[in-house]
Design a protein around this motif. Structure first.
Motif, PDB file in Angstrom:
ATOM      1  N   GLY A 101      -1.271  55.147 -35.526  1.00  0.00           N
ATOM      2  CA  GLY A 101      -1.024  54.511 -34.241  1.00  0.00           C
ATOM      3  C   GLY A 101       0.250  53.691 -34.309  1.00  0.00           C
ATOM      4  N   TYR A 102       0.643  53.144 -33.177  1.00  0.00           N
ATOM      5  CA  TYR A 102       1.882  52.371 -33.124  1.00  0.00           C
ATOM      6  C   TYR A 102       1.854  51.455 -31.909  1.00  0.00           C
ATOM      7  CZ  TYR A 102       3.187  55.468 -29.344  1.00  0.00           C
ATOM      8  OH  TYR A 102       3.190  56.147 -28.169  1.00  0.00           O
ATOM      9  N   GLU A 103       2.728  50.471 -31.938  1.00  0.00           N
ATOM     10  CA  GLU A 103       2.919  49.586 -30.796  1.00  0.00           C
ATOM     11  C   GLU A 103       4.403  49.239 -30.729  1.00  0.00           C
ATOM     12  OE1 GLU A 103       1.886  45.035 -29.351  1.00  0.00           O
ATOM     13  OE2 GLU A 103       0.987  45.807 -31.177  1.00  0.00           O
ATOM     14  N   ILE A 104       5.002  49.455 -29.573  1.00  0.00           N
ATOM     15  CA  ILE A 104       6.406  49.092 -29.393  1.00  0.00           C
ATOM     16  C   ILE A 104       6.461  47.588 -29.121  1.00  0.00           C
ATOM     17  CG2 ILE A 104       8.455  49.378 -27.958  1.00  0.00           C
ATOM     18  CD1 ILE A 104       7.639  52.301 -27.601  1.00  0.00           C
ATOM     19  N   VAL A 105       7.165  46.881 -30.013  1.00  0.00           N
ATOM     20  CA  VAL A 105       7.226  45.423 -29.949  1.00  0.00           C
ATOM     21  C   VAL A 105       8.425  44.951 -29.127  1.00  0.00           C
ATOM     22  CG1 VAL A 105       7.430  43.326 -31.339  1.00  0.00           C
ATOM     23  CG2 VAL A 105       6.078  45.248 -32.183  1.00  0.00           C
ATOM     24  N   ASP A 106       9.587  45.590 -29.319  1.00  0.00           N
ATOM     25  CA  ASP A 106      10.796  45.141 -28.636  1.00  0.00           C
ATOM     26  C   ASP A 106      11.757  46.317 -28.453  1.00  0.00           C
ATOM     27  OD1 ASP A 106      12.591  43.253 -27.505  1.00  0.00           O
ATOM     28  OD2 ASP A 106      13.655  43.076 -29.411  1.00  0.00           O
ATOM     29  N   VAL A 107      12.491  46.276 -27.363  1.00  0.00           N
ATOM     30  CA  VAL A 107      13.525  47.287 -27.088  1.00  0.00           C
ATOM     31  C   VAL A 107      14.791  46.534 -26.699  1.00  0.00           C
ATOM     32  CG1 VAL A 107      14.225  49.208 -25.617  1.00  0.00           C
ATOM     33  CG2 VAL A 107      11.834  48.960 -26.269  1.00  0.00           C
ATOM     34  N   SER A 108      15.886  46.878 -27.330  1.00  0.00           N
ATOM     35  CA  SER A 108      17.168  46.285 -26.940  1.00  0.00           C
ATOM     36  C   SER A 108      18.224  47.377 -26.930  1.00  0.00           C
ATOM     37  CB  SER A 108      17.566  45.154 -27.889  1.00  0.00           C
ATOM     38  OG  SER A 108      17.766  45.651 -29.187  1.00  0.00           O
ATOM     39  N   VAL A 109      19.167  47.222 -26.022  1.00  0.00           N
ATOM     40  CA  VAL A 109      20.271  48.166 -25.905  1.00  0.00           C
ATOM     41  C   VAL A 109      21.554  47.361 -25.866  1.00  0.00           C
ATOM     42  CG1 VAL A 109      21.293  50.018 -24.545  1.00  0.00           C
ATOM     43  CG2 VAL A 109      18.822  49.763 -24.616  1.00  0.00           C
ATOM     44  N   ALA A 110      22.513  47.774 -26.651  1.00  0.00           N
ATOM     45  CA  ALA A 110      23.816  47.110 -26.680  1.00  0.00           C
ATOM     46  C   ALA A 110      24.893  48.184 -26.761  1.00  0.00           C
ATOM     47  CB  ALA A 110      23.906  46.176 -27.882  1.00  0.00           C
ATOM     48  N   THR A 111      26.087  47.806 -26.402  1.00  0.00           N
ATOM     49  CA  THR A 111      27.189  48.745 -26.539  1.00  0.00           C
ATOM     50  C   THR A 111      27.984  48.370 -27.778  1.00  0.00           C
ATOM     51  OG1 THR A 111      28.538  47.403 -25.056  1.00  0.00           O
ATOM     52  CG2 THR A 111      27.420  49.285 -24.096  1.00  0.00           C
ATOM     53  N   ARG A 112      28.272  49.363 -28.576  1.00  0.00           N
ATOM     54  CA  ARG A 112      29.096  49.183 -29.767  1.00  0.00           C
ATOM     55  C   ARG A 112      30.177  50.250 -29.726  1.00  0.00           C
ATOM     56  NH1 ARG A 112      23.844  49.016 -33.037  1.00  0.00           N
ATOM     57  NH2 ARG A 112      23.189  46.892 -32.669  1.00  0.00           N
ATOM     58  N   GLY A 113      31.405  49.806 -29.770  1.00  0.00           N
ATOM     59  CA  GLY A 113      32.505  50.757 -29.700  1.00  0.00           C
ATOM     60  C   GLY A 113      32.545  51.504 -28.378  1.00  0.00           C
ATOM     61  N   GLY A 114      32.045  50.860 -27.316  1.00  0.00           N
ATOM     62  CA  GLY A 114      32.054  51.489 -26.007  1.00  0.00           C
ATOM     63  C   GLY A 114      30.918  52.465 -25.761  1.00  0.00           C
ATOM     64  N   ARG A 115      30.016  52.606 -26.735  1.00  0.00           N
ATOM     65  CA  ARG A 115      28.879  53.526 -26.573  1.00  0.00           C
ATOM     66  C   ARG A 115      27.576  52.736 -26.646  1.00  0.00           C
ATOM     67  NH1 ARG A 115      28.561  58.209 -30.348  1.00  0.00           N
ATOM     68  NH2 ARG A 115      27.250  58.969 -28.682  1.00  0.00           N
ATOM     69  N   PRO A 116      26.638  53.026 -25.751  1.00  0.00           N
ATOM     70  CA  PRO A 116      25.351  52.338 -25.827  1.00  0.00           C
ATOM     71  C   PRO A 116      24.557  52.805 -27.046  1.00  0.00           C
ATOM     72  CG  PRO A 116      25.346  53.930 -24.034  1.00  0.00           C
ATOM     73  CD  PRO A 116      26.720  53.927 -24.614  1.00  0.00           C
ATOM     74  N   ARG A 117      23.781  51.899 -27.590  1.00  0.00           N
ATOM     75  CA  ARG A 117      22.946  52.203 -28.754  1.00  0.00           C
ATOM     76  C   ARG A 117      21.681  51.363 -28.623  1.00  0.00           C
ATOM     77  NH1 ARG A 117      24.267  54.497 -33.480  1.00  0.00           N
ATOM     78  NH2 ARG A 117      22.872  54.153 -35.220  1.00  0.00           N
ATOM     79  N   THR A 119      17.931  49.872 -30.021  1.00  0.00           N
ATOM     80  CA  THR A 119      17.143  49.496 -31.194  1.00  0.00           C
ATOM     81  C   THR A 119      15.731  49.199 -30.707  1.00  0.00           C
ATOM     82  OG1 THR A 119      19.091  48.529 -32.240  1.00  0.00           O
ATOM     83  CG2 THR A 119      16.949  47.898 -33.128  1.00  0.00           C
ATOM     84  N   VAL A 120      14.766  49.845 -31.321  1.00  0.00           N
ATOM     85  CA  VAL A 120      13.369  49.668 -30.942  1.00  0.00           C
ATOM     86  C   VAL A 120      12.619  49.147 -32.163  1.00  0.00           C
ATOM     87  CG1 VAL A 120      11.294  50.816 -30.079  1.00  0.00           C
ATOM     88  CG2 VAL A 120      13.544  51.586 -29.323  1.00  0.00           C
ATOM     89  N   VAL A 121      11.927  48.029 -31.982  1.00  0.00           N
ATOM     90  CA  VAL A 121      11.076  47.499 -33.046  1.00  0.00           C
ATOM     91  C   VAL A 121       9.664  48.000 -32.782  1.00  0.00           C
ATOM     92  CG1 VAL A 121      10.194  45.421 -34.165  1.00  0.00           C
ATOM     93  CG2 VAL A 121      12.540  45.462 -33.306  1.00  0.00           C
ATOM     94  N   VAL A 122       9.088  48.668 -33.794  1.00  0.00           N
ATOM     95  CA  VAL A 122       7.780  49.302 -33.648  1.00  0.00           C
ATOM     96  C   VAL A 122       6.856  48.815 -34.761  1.00  0.00           C
ATOM     97  CG1 VAL A 122       6.575  51.517 -33.583  1.00  0.00           C
ATOM     98  CG2 VAL A 122       8.892  51.359 -32.716  1.00  0.00           C
ATOM     99  N   ARG A 123       5.626  48.470 -34.383  1.00  0.00           N
ATOM    100  CA  ARG A 123       4.602  48.153 -35.373  1.00  0.00           C
ATOM    101  C   ARG A 123       3.818  49.444 -35.611  1.00  0.00           C
ATOM    102  NH1 ARG A 123       2.291  43.942 -33.244  1.00  0.00           N
ATOM    103  NH2 ARG A 123       3.636  42.544 -34.389  1.00  0.00           N
ATOM    104  N   ILE A 124       3.904  49.954 -36.829  1.00  0.00           N
ATOM    105  CA  ILE A 124       3.270  51.218 -37.194  1.00  0.00           C
ATOM    106  C   ILE A 124       1.954  50.929 -37.899  1.00  0.00           C
ATOM    107  CG2 ILE A 124       3.520  53.310 -38.565  1.00  0.00           C
ATOM    108  CD1 ILE A 124       6.564  52.865 -38.380  1.00  0.00           C
TER     109      ILE A 124
END
Length: 152
Positions: A101-117, A119-124
């Motif tokens: 099972g899993y639980e998504i704890v946090d989602v963040s999106v940032a741009t680096r070098g002009g491209r979005p990227r 990061t998802v923190v997941v409790r597995i």
């Protein structure tokens, strides 16, 4: 007695300083409007990407927890698929303790070098009761989002 002098209009003074300040203020205002517009555009890109990044991570872990490693493999980015064969990835995912099972704890999106990227923190959650938190990278690729890097 002296002659009376006639009235004459005083010479008009030119104010080059005032004109320079006006031009500088207008230029600064234009720059600020441009910066604000760019900031709003960047915020929209990042905020609109939050949902698809979450959905990508959720779909990946749903497939992993269900034991559907082939579908999970298809959600990986090109770079990660280049490091793992589909068979090798499936074998690795079935190695105990498997993800139950899993639980998504946090989602963040940032741009680096002009491209979005993203990061998802997941409790597995794993078989046997163990759990751990992991960071998952999610990148845009081929018109969608893909899990990239080592998710475990």
């Amino acid at each position: 007695m002296g002659r009376e002098q006639g009235w004459h209009r005083p010479a008009r003074r030119r104010r080059p300083v005032r004109a320079g300040v006006l031009v500088a203020v207008l230029g600064l205002g234009t720059c600020l409007v441009g910066v604000a517009g760019l900031a709003v555009w960047n915020a929209q890109v990042v905020l609109q990407a939050d949902g698809p990044v979450r959905e990508t991570a959720d779909g990946f872990f749903r497939d992993v927890a269900a034991g559907d490693t082939d579908r999970a493999y298809e959600r990986l980015c090109r770079e990660t698929r280049g490091r793992w064969s589909q068979v090798g990835f499936g074998s690795w995912m079935r190695t105990p303790p498997v993800v139950s099972g899993y639980e998504i704890v946090d989602v963040s999106v940032a741009t680096r070098g002009g491209r979005p990227r993203g990061t998802v923190v997941v409790r597995i959650n794993r078989d046997g009761g163990g759990s751990e938190e992991r960071e998952l990278s999610v990148v845009p690729e081929d018109g969608g989002w893909r899990v990239c890097g080592d998710p475990f």
